[in-house]
Scaffold this active site. Structure first.
Site, PDB file in Angstrom:
ATOM      1  N   LYS A  52       0.873  -1.283  -0.053  1.00 52.58           N
ATOM      2  CA  LYS A  52       0.074  -0.274  -0.067  1.00 52.58           C
ATOM      3  C   LYS A  52       0.950   1.263   0.296  1.00 52.58           C
ATOM      4  CE  LYS A  52      -3.703  -2.574  -0.527  1.00 52.58           C
ATOM      5  NZ  LYS A  52      -4.504  -2.824  -0.199  1.00 52.58           N
TER       6      LYS A  52
HETATM    7  C1  LIG Z   1      -5.628  -3.798   0.544  1.00 55.10           C
HETATM    8  C2  LIG Z   1      -7.332  -3.645   0.635  1.00 55.10           C
HETATM    9  C3  LIG Z   1      -7.925  -3.834   1.153  1.00 55.10           C
HETATM   10  C4  LIG Z   1      -7.519  -4.880   2.764  1.00 55.10           C
HETATM   11  O1  LIG Z   1      -6.503  -4.036   3.115  1.00 55.10           O
HETATM   12  P1  LIG Z   1      -5.458  -5.591   4.440  1.00 55.10           P
HETATM   13  O2  LIG Z   1      -5.138  -5.169   4.591  1.00 55.10           O
HETATM   14  O3  LIG Z   1      -4.778  -6.612   3.234  1.00 55.10           O
HETATM   15  O4  LIG Z   1      -6.655  -5.774   5.202  1.00 55.10           O
HETATM   16  C5  LIG Z   1      -9.232  -3.609   1.915  1.00 55.10           C
HETATM   17  N1  LIG Z   1      -9.407  -2.889   0.445  1.00 55.10           N
HETATM   18  C6  LIG Z   1      -8.840  -2.025  -0.743  1.00 55.10           C
HETATM   19  C7  LIG Z   1      -9.373  -2.036  -2.217  1.00 55.10           C
HETATM   20  C8  LIG Z   1      -7.637  -3.111  -1.005  1.00 55.10           C
HETATM   21  O5  LIG Z   1      -6.770  -2.319  -1.903  1.00 55.10           O
END
Ligand SMILES: *Cc1c(COP(=O)(O)O)cnc(C)c1O
Length: 376
Positions: free
Chosen positions: A183
């Site tokens: 991220k």
């Molecule tokens: C990555 C992501 C999530 C989930 O996040 P995690 O930290 O992997 O649980 C939820 N929604 C979107 C749009 C994402 O890209």
């Protein structure tokens, strides 16, 4: 040279802060320094009153649903094209997710389709700022206020993105962020819930840590979850906050570089930035159109032969086999999301990509696209 879709950017500050956490022996969710520091810096970054750390983006969304008291018998309108974590979070509480189709250009939830899906049971809308482009929030907030619905922003891919100058995570009732390793900023695994509402912030903080009692700690106040981020992760997060503006700048450079080279190429839909948007381009996602439609697998395989990793776009909710089998998803219900999901793919665009890797990827992608077109 092998080019992965993403590599996190880690340096001396991250090493120092995590080392500090270890030396202070603060390794759990109990923290004097890094959790409060990360939360207060993130709240400032999002221009909100409250930011509460959790252990993932998925649990941030679940916590938002539980905090708002959404459950059995309630319906929640959700962007169909997303990480399925967004839908799972609704299902964890026994509520019913209703998928909403996408806009073809931003790939985000189409506000024009919301009103028709609202019933007396509808309680909330979850919008997803996909790939870092903010959703068209004015019409969404207008519809939500008119029908008394909560708005949850899934901003897992959009830290720092802005809609008409307003930072995502501060526009709806609750914002949810992920700090997974790929991220915009990362704590390895981790997440954050943001809100301006004092009562929800207190509720979220209570139930994310087992809802311990006040007088007698072990006389619990509710059925709580164990969704705590550790101080070790918050140390990484606090370190990443010193770089977040640089990272966003780099993401925008990467997107501008690819966009410039791909602009003249027919049949490639490149990411855009609407007049209302400040896009943080989490991943560089393209949609294959025209002669390239249906050729994604071949393109991904050809890139792999050239040591370049790329990835398919999400499979929308309405195409998920488990939900079709349960009879809660109709595969034909979101035609735009279906097309975007089937023909979308993203190219290496991680925070740590080098100029050489970027140039090599762009050059090889164009070569592969031309090869595939010449052999259709
Ligand atoms: C990555 C992501 C999530 C989930 O996040 P995690 O930290 O992997 O649980 C939820 N929604 C979107 C749009 C994402 O890209």
């Amino acid at each position: 040279m092998f080019v992965p879709v993403s590599r996190p950017l880690m340096g001396e500050i991250e090493e120092k802060y995590v080392g500090d956490a270890v030396r202070q022996k603060e390794i759990s969710g109990l923290s004097r320094q890094f959790i409060p520091q990360f939360e207060s810096e993130f709240a400032k970054f999002c221009t909100v009153k409250h930011a509460a750390t959790v252990n993932s983006g998925t649990t941030a969304i679940h916590l938002a649903i539980a905090t708002l008291g959404i459950g059995k018998g309630d319906e929640v309108l959700v962007a169909s094209l997303t990480n399925m974590a967004t839908f799972f979070a609704v299902l964890y509480e026994g509520a019913t997710p209703i998928p909403i189709d996408s806009e073809p250009d931003t790939l985000n939830i189409n506000p024009a389709l919301l009103e028709a899906k609202i019933t007396p049971r509808t309680k909330a809308i979850i919008v997803v700022h996909l790939y870092g482009h903010p959703c068209d929030m004015d019409p969404i907030m207008h519809i939500a206020r008119a029908h008394n619905l909560y708005v949850i922003e899934d901003a897992a891919e959009a830290h720092g993105a802005r809609y008409n100058g307003q930072v995502v995570g501060s526009i709806g009732d609750i914002g949810c962020f992920s700090f997974y390793s790929n991220k915009i900023i990362t704590t390895g695994e981790g997440g954050m819930l943001t809100t301006n509402n004092d009562e929800w912030a207190a509720r979220a903080r209570l139930i994310k840590n087992l809802a311990f009692g006040n007088e007698n700690k072990f006389m619990h106040q509710a059925i709580g979850f164990k969704y705590q981020m550790t101080n070790l992760q918050a140390a990484l997060g606090a370190a990443q906050m010193t770089r977040v503006q640089d990272i966003i700048g780099r993401k925008r450079e990467i997107a501008a570089y690819y966009n410039n080279l791909f602009a003249a190429e027919l049949d490639i839909q490149t990411p855009i930035e609407k007049p209302y948007a400040f896009n943080v381009y989490w991943m560089y996602n393209v949609v294959l159109n025209g002669a390239l439609s249906g050729k994604r697998k071949r393109i991904i395989d050809e890139l792999k032969k050239r040591d370049i990793e790329s990835r398919e776009d999400f499979v929308p909710f309405n195409q998920q086999e488990i939900f079709i089998a349960q009879g809660i998803a109709d595969p034909a219900s979101c035609p735009v999301a279906n097309r975007l999901g089937a023909d979308g793919m993203y190219l290496p665009s991680g925070n740590d990509i080098s100029p050489e890797e970027l140039a090599y990827t762009a050059e090889q992608f164009l070569a592969v696209v031309r090869l595939v077109k010449s052999t259709v």
